[in-house]
Motif scaffolding. Structure first.
Motif, PDB file in Angstrom:
ATOM      1  N   TRP A  58       0.825  -1.205   0.000  1.00  0.00           N
ATOM      2  CA  TRP A  58       0.000   0.000   0.000  1.00  0.00           C
ATOM      3  C   TRP A  58       0.861   1.258   0.000  1.00  0.00           C
ATOM      4  N   TRP A  59       2.008   1.214   0.656  1.00  0.00           N
ATOM      5  CA  TRP A  59       2.925   2.352   0.667  1.00  0.00           C
ATOM      6  C   TRP A  59       3.628   2.500  -0.685  1.00  0.00           C
ATOM      7  N   ALA A  60       3.961   1.368  -1.325  1.00  0.00           N
ATOM      8  CA  ALA A  60       4.758   1.398  -2.551  1.00  0.00           C
ATOM      9  C   ALA A  60       3.938   1.767  -3.791  1.00  0.00           C
ATOM     10  N   PRO A  62       1.396   4.026  -4.398  1.00  0.00           N
ATOM     11  CA  PRO A  62       1.353   5.457  -4.729  1.00  0.00           C
ATOM     12  C   PRO A  62       2.721   6.014  -5.132  1.00  0.00           C
ATOM     13  N   LYS A  63       3.784   5.510  -4.505  1.00  0.00           N
ATOM     14  CA  LYS A  63       5.135   5.967  -4.876  1.00  0.00           C
ATOM     15  C   LYS A  63       5.462   5.569  -6.311  1.00  0.00           C
ATOM     16  N   ALA A  64       5.073   4.350  -6.692  1.00  0.00           N
ATOM     17  CA  ALA A  64       5.339   3.895  -8.058  1.00  0.00           C
ATOM     18  C   ALA A  64       4.499   4.672  -9.069  1.00  0.00           C
ATOM     19  N   GLU A  66       3.510   7.742  -8.758  1.00  0.00           N
ATOM     20  CA  GLU A  66       4.070   9.093  -8.865  1.00  0.00           C
ATOM     21  C   GLU A  66       5.314   9.117  -9.745  1.00  0.00           C
ATOM     22  N   ALA A  67       6.029   8.005  -9.798  1.00  0.00           N
ATOM     23  CA  ALA A  67       7.258   7.954 -10.583  1.00  0.00           C
ATOM     24  C   ALA A  67       6.986   7.823 -12.083  1.00  0.00           C
ATOM     25  N   ARG A  82      -4.148   7.876  -9.893  1.00  0.00           N
ATOM     26  CA  ARG A  82      -3.441   8.388  -8.704  1.00  0.00           C
ATOM     27  C   ARG A  82      -4.410   8.977  -7.694  1.00  0.00           C
ATOM     28  N   HIS A  87      -5.076   7.116   0.705  1.00  0.00           N
ATOM     29  CA  HIS A  87      -3.942   7.218   1.630  1.00  0.00           C
ATOM     30  C   HIS A  87      -4.303   6.633   2.987  1.00  0.00           C
ATOM     31  N   SER A  99       1.218   2.928   7.049  1.00  0.00           N
ATOM     32  CA  SER A  99       2.096   2.907   8.223  1.00  0.00           C
ATOM     33  C   SER A  99       1.416   2.246   9.420  1.00  0.00           C
TER      34      SER A  99
END
Length: 130
Positions: A58-60, A62-64, A66-67, A82, A87, A99
């Motif tokens: 779940w953390w990864a 959104p980061k992916a 955004e990249a 996105r 969140h 988290s």
């Protein structure tokens, strides 16, 4: 007294029922406590990796997202995706986030360690008596 054989004359025998009652009571208390602790340990061992893995994914995600950079209509579609990745989630009266899932998984690992230690302690205290 020799450890190779039992000398009955060394000490008088108590009434047969009284020592057995204490032994059975200790066994009953140990059984209940051990079952509860092993159940908690099994639940923790099952859920801890799932919570940690779900939190990391779940953390990864959104980061992916955004990249990634795209142009044209695909960029609008990507932006829409996105915006729809949450969140945090409100579920059954509680808020959950990536988290919080990871920290819950770590707390479950601590629960497993506590249950194993307590199981060893009650086994030593209640069952290792003669």
């Amino acid at each position: 007294m020799s450890y190779s054989h039992l000398d009955i004359e060394d000490e008088p025998l108590p009434p047969a029922f009284l020592p057995q009652l204490g032994r059975y009571a200790r066994l009953a208390v140990w059984s209940v406590l051990n079952a509860a602790l092993v159940f908690g340990e099994q639940i923790g061992e099952l859920l801890a990796p799932l919570f940690i893995l779900a939190g990391i994914i779940w953390w990864a995600v959104p980061k992916a997202l955004e990249a990634i950079t795209l142009e044209g209509p695909a960029a609008d579609l990507l932006q829409n995706v996105r915006n729809h990745v949450p969140h945090d989630v409100y579920l059954s009266g509680s808020y959950y986030s990536a988290s919080s899932l990871i920290s819950d998984g770590l707390w479950l690992i601590a629960l497993v360690a506590i249950c194993r230690t307590a199981t060893t302690a009650i086994t030593t205290l209640l069952l290792d008596r003669r």
